[in-house]
Write a protein that holds these residues in place. Structure first.
Motif, PDB file in Angstrom:
ATOM      1  N   PRO A  81      31.661  53.233  36.489  1.00 38.32           N
ATOM      2  CA  PRO A  81      31.179  52.702  37.773  1.00 38.32           C
ATOM      3  C   PRO A  81      32.279  52.395  38.788  1.00 38.32           C
ATOM      4  O   PRO A  81      31.992  52.203  39.968  1.00 38.32           O
ATOM      5  CB  PRO A  81      30.442  51.423  37.368  1.00 38.32           C
ATOM      6  CG  PRO A  81      31.070  51.016  36.080  1.00 38.32           C
ATOM      7  CD  PRO A  81      31.433  52.294  35.381  1.00 38.32           C
ATOM      8  N   TYR A  82      33.535  52.335  38.344  1.00 39.82           N
ATOM      9  CA  TYR A  82      34.704  52.011  39.166  1.00 39.82           C
ATOM     10  C   TYR A  82      34.753  50.535  39.558  1.00 39.82           C
ATOM     11  O   TYR A  82      35.743  49.857  39.335  1.00 39.82           O
ATOM     12  CB  TYR A  82      34.785  52.868  40.432  1.00 39.82           C
ATOM     13  CG  TYR A  82      35.779  52.320  41.453  1.00 39.82           C
ATOM     14  CD1 TYR A  82      37.147  52.450  41.255  1.00 39.82           C
ATOM     15  CD2 TYR A  82      35.344  51.639  42.588  1.00 39.82           C
ATOM     16  CE1 TYR A  82      38.060  51.930  42.162  1.00 39.82           C
ATOM     17  CE2 TYR A  82      36.252  51.120  43.501  1.00 39.82           C
ATOM     18  CZ  TYR A  82      37.606  51.268  43.283  1.00 39.82           C
ATOM     19  OH  TYR A  82      38.499  50.744  44.178  1.00 39.82           O
ATOM     20  N   PHE A  83      33.704  50.010  40.188  1.00 38.53           N
ATOM     21  CA  PHE A  83      33.705  48.642  40.695  1.00 38.53           C
ATOM     22  C   PHE A  83      33.801  47.659  39.528  1.00 38.53           C
ATOM     23  O   PHE A  83      33.275  47.902  38.450  1.00 38.53           O
ATOM     24  CB  PHE A  83      32.441  48.380  41.515  1.00 38.53           C
ATOM     25  CG  PHE A  83      32.251  49.360  42.634  1.00 38.53           C
ATOM     26  CD1 PHE A  83      33.049  49.306  43.763  1.00 38.53           C
ATOM     27  CD2 PHE A  83      31.295  50.360  42.548  1.00 38.53           C
ATOM     28  CE1 PHE A  83      32.893  50.218  44.797  1.00 38.53           C
ATOM     29  CE2 PHE A  83      31.122  51.282  43.569  1.00 38.53           C
ATOM     30  CZ  PHE A  83      31.927  51.209  44.692  1.00 38.53           C
ATOM     31  N   GLN A  84      34.479  46.550  39.761  1.00 37.99           N
ATOM     32  CA  GLN A  84      34.658  45.581  38.684  1.00 37.99           C
ATOM     33  C   GLN A  84      34.713  44.162  39.232  1.00 37.99           C
ATOM     34  O   GLN A  84      35.075  43.933  40.386  1.00 37.99           O
ATOM     35  CB  GLN A  84      35.936  45.871  37.890  1.00 37.99           C
ATOM     36  CG  GLN A  84      37.201  45.765  38.697  1.00 37.99           C
ATOM     37  CD  GLN A  84      38.470  46.011  37.898  1.00 37.99           C
ATOM     38  OE1 GLN A  84      39.558  45.795  38.389  1.00 37.99           O
ATOM     39  NE2 GLN A  84      38.350  46.466  36.681  1.00 37.99           N
ATOM     40  N   THR A  85      34.317  43.228  38.367  1.00 38.70           N
ATOM     41  CA  THR A  85      34.536  41.818  38.671  1.00 38.70           C
ATOM     42  C   THR A  85      35.981  41.523  38.320  1.00 38.70           C
ATOM     43  O   THR A  85      36.437  41.832  37.229  1.00 38.70           O
ATOM     44  CB  THR A  85      33.594  40.931  37.839  1.00 38.70           C
ATOM     45  OG1 THR A  85      32.250  41.297  38.135  1.00 38.70           O
ATOM     46  CG2 THR A  85      33.804  39.465  38.169  1.00 38.70           C
ATOM     47  N   LYS A  86      36.707  40.980  39.255  1.00 38.47           N
ATOM     48  CA  LYS A  86      38.143  40.825  39.054  1.00 38.47           C
ATOM     49  C   LYS A  86      38.595  39.440  39.471  1.00 38.47           C
ATOM     50  O   LYS A  86      37.819  38.666  40.043  1.00 38.47           O
ATOM     51  CB  LYS A  86      38.890  41.881  39.864  1.00 38.47           C
ATOM     52  CG  LYS A  86      38.475  41.945  41.322  1.00 38.47           C
ATOM     53  CD  LYS A  86      38.779  43.308  41.916  1.00 38.47           C
ATOM     54  CE  LYS A  86      37.971  43.555  43.168  1.00 38.47           C
ATOM     55  NZ  LYS A  86      37.835  44.952  43.510  1.00 38.47           N
ATOM     56  N   VAL A  87      39.836  39.182  39.178  1.00 38.06           N
ATOM     57  CA  VAL A  87      40.411  37.931  39.636  1.00 38.06           C
ATOM     58  C   VAL A  87      40.367  37.928  41.157  1.00 38.06           C
ATOM     59  O   VAL A  87      40.587  38.951  41.805  1.00 38.06           O
ATOM     60  CB  VAL A  87      41.855  37.784  39.113  1.00 38.06           C
ATOM     61  CG1 VAL A  87      42.758  38.869  39.649  1.00 38.06           C
ATOM     62  CG2 VAL A  87      42.433  36.426  39.468  1.00 38.06           C
ATOM     63  N   GLY A  88      40.009  36.784  41.719  1.00 39.32           N
ATOM     64  CA  GLY A  88      39.916  36.683  43.169  1.00 39.32           C
ATOM     65  C   GLY A  88      41.233  36.229  43.760  1.00 39.32           C
ATOM     66  O   GLY A  88      42.268  36.861  43.570  1.00 39.32           O
ATOM     67  N   GLN A  89      41.202  35.106  44.444  1.00 42.62           N
ATOM     68  CA  GLN A  89      42.442  34.586  45.025  1.00 42.62           C
ATOM     69  C   GLN A  89      43.342  34.022  43.933  1.00 42.62           C
ATOM     70  O   GLN A  89      42.874  33.381  42.990  1.00 42.62           O
ATOM     71  CB  GLN A  89      42.132  33.496  46.037  1.00 42.62           C
ATOM     72  CG  GLN A  89      41.636  34.033  47.362  1.00 42.62           C
ATOM     73  CD  GLN A  89      41.692  32.979  48.438  1.00 42.62           C
ATOM     74  OE1 GLN A  89      41.081  31.928  48.312  1.00 42.62           O
ATOM     75  NE2 GLN A  89      42.413  33.241  49.498  1.00 42.62           N
TER      76      GLN A  89
END
Length: 444
Positions: free
Chosen positions: A311-319
């Motif tokens: 899917p490519y998109f991921q939940t990632k670390v934000g700031q």
């Protein structure tokens, strides 16, 4: 005479008592040391307002601390920060990016950020899920930054525009649908655009790479070699040629005017574009820019190719926030305390709202929800991200300055008709692999 002598003796005794008594008196305990902290970040107006309010409140709670805010937009932030880091005059606390930490950890043999493990006594590490720090902000066994939020990509929509074509806001859709939706919209009104659009540098990191990852299931590079062959890269450039030729977005020259500040595009503000790509941390800013159309804001799923291998998109670390290596020990300790307050304190969470994305702290999330500050749009965007599954994402190499420039140049060349997709792909593969080879050699 006796009376005068007695009086003189009494004076001497009293003076002696005062002198020696003063010498044995205990000193009053010193108050907290006064420290001035420079605090730097990038973002839009809603983030600026939130961080300034948080800094002001922290100073009220800690009168010995003065916080000087240094902020601006995304455009040029990295270049300015790296100049400051090299010169030893970066803000004591600064917003970093997780994809920059690898190069910062190997900065010409000198430390430019503090190892936050040294300040563990001032930081509550229990708020982070197991493995979260290790997979995002620890390099060479050093904790180079501390996350304050999680983030994910999102698509914000103006329903007043897409209602004109009876858009289904719950549907799954693909990159191919960009063209069908755009054609339908332009039949209704030729002045309307399906997507608000991005600059070439962001198109490279998002749509271009998303297309390649979904098509192949491969990360951007494998052992410092581009993972995609020339034929596959040509397909991605053909998609982008149609993207501009069929007017899914405004001409690239116009889009570049709003680099780092896309919601200020008059087409978005004036309700003439339907979709805006962003992140949870920017969603509020994008919605606020809609003015009279704020009530029409919603979110939709991200595009996934039919038969996508990832899917490519991921939940990632934000700031994430780092402490500059140039900070003194006293400054670093107070900086760590301030970062911890922002990450864990309930009042801080309320003040910061969603300006940084979804807070890592469950307690802050609950407080936001109880206060009605956790936007339903954010919750829905997170739901869509979770449904799509965890993708490969960007990695760090595509964000290398020279590689980013190569990508932006080739996309611009195709958009303005200076190169065919085939020519752009040939140049892209050659130039990127050359740079990747240089990066690999530099690691030895």
């Amino acid at each position: 005479m006796k009376t005068r002598a007695f009086a003189l003796c009494l004076v001497l005794v009293l003076v002696g008592t005062l002198v020696f008594g003063a010498g044995t008196k205990e000193s009053a305990p010193a108050g907290p040391q006064s420290v001035t902290l420079r605090f730097g970040w990038w973002g839009g107006d809603s983030r600026h307002e939130a961080y300034i309010a948080a800094a002001q409140r922290y100073m009220e709670l800690n009168p010995n601390i003065k916080i000087v805010s240094e902020y601006g937009g995304w455009d040029g932030y990295r270049e300015k920060l790296y100049t400051q880091l090299a010169g030893g005059n970066a803000p004591h606390i600064f917003q970093n990016h997780f994809t920059w930490l690898g190069e910062q950890s190997a900065w010409s043999g000198k430390a430019v950020v503090k190892d936050l493990k040294q300040y563990g006594q001032y930081l509550d590490m229990s708020i982070f899920p197991q493995g979260f720090l290790e997979s995002n902000v620890i390099y060479n066994e050093q904790l180079l930054a501390l996350p304050s939020s999680v983030n994910t990509d999102a698509l914000i929509v103006n329903k007043a525009v897409l209602d004109k074509i009876g858009f289904d806001y719950e549907q799954n859709w693909s990159f191919e649908d960009f063209f069908a939706f755009s054609a339908e919209l332009r039949k209704v009104d030729p002045s309307l655009y399906f997507e608000n659009g991005m600059a070439a540098s962001d198109i490279h990191m998002y749509w271009f790479l998303a297309y390649l990852v979904q098509k192949t299931g491969l990360p951007y590079a494998t052992d410092y070699q581009l993972s995609y062959d020339e034929a596959t890269v040509t397909e991605a450039f053909r998609f982008l040629k149609r993207y501009f030729d069929e007017k899914v977005v405004e001409p690239l020259g116009t889009l570049e005017l709003y680099t780092g500040n896309y919601p200020q595009n008059p087409k978005w503000v004036g309700g003439q574009t339907g979709v805006m790509f962003g992140m949870l941390s920017t969603l509020e800013n994008y919605v606020n820019a809609m003015g009279d159309y704020k009530k029409d804001a919603t979110v939709i799923r991200l595009p996934i190719l039919e038969g996508a291998k990832d899917p490519y998109f991921q939940t990632k670390v934000g700031q994430i926030f780092s402490i500059a290596a140039s900070a003194t020990e006293a400054e670093a300790i107070e900086a760590a305390k301030f970062i911890n307050w922002m990450n864990t304190d309930i009042e801080a969470g309320i003040l910061l709202k969603l300006s940084r994305g979804i807070p890592v702290s469950e307690a802050q999330n609950k407080a936001l929800s109880d206060a009605g500050l956790l936007s339903p749009l954010v919750v829905k965007a997170m739901q869509y991200a979770n449904e799509a599954g965890e993708g490969i994402g960007q990695g760090t190499l595509i964000r290398n300055n020279e590689i980013a420039r190569i990508g932006a140049d080739m996309i611009s060349s195709v958009a303005f008709g200076r190169s065919t997709p085939e020519e752009a792909a040939q140049s892209y593969v050659k130039l990127v692999n050359r740079k990747l080879g240089e990066l690999k050699a530099a690691q030895k």
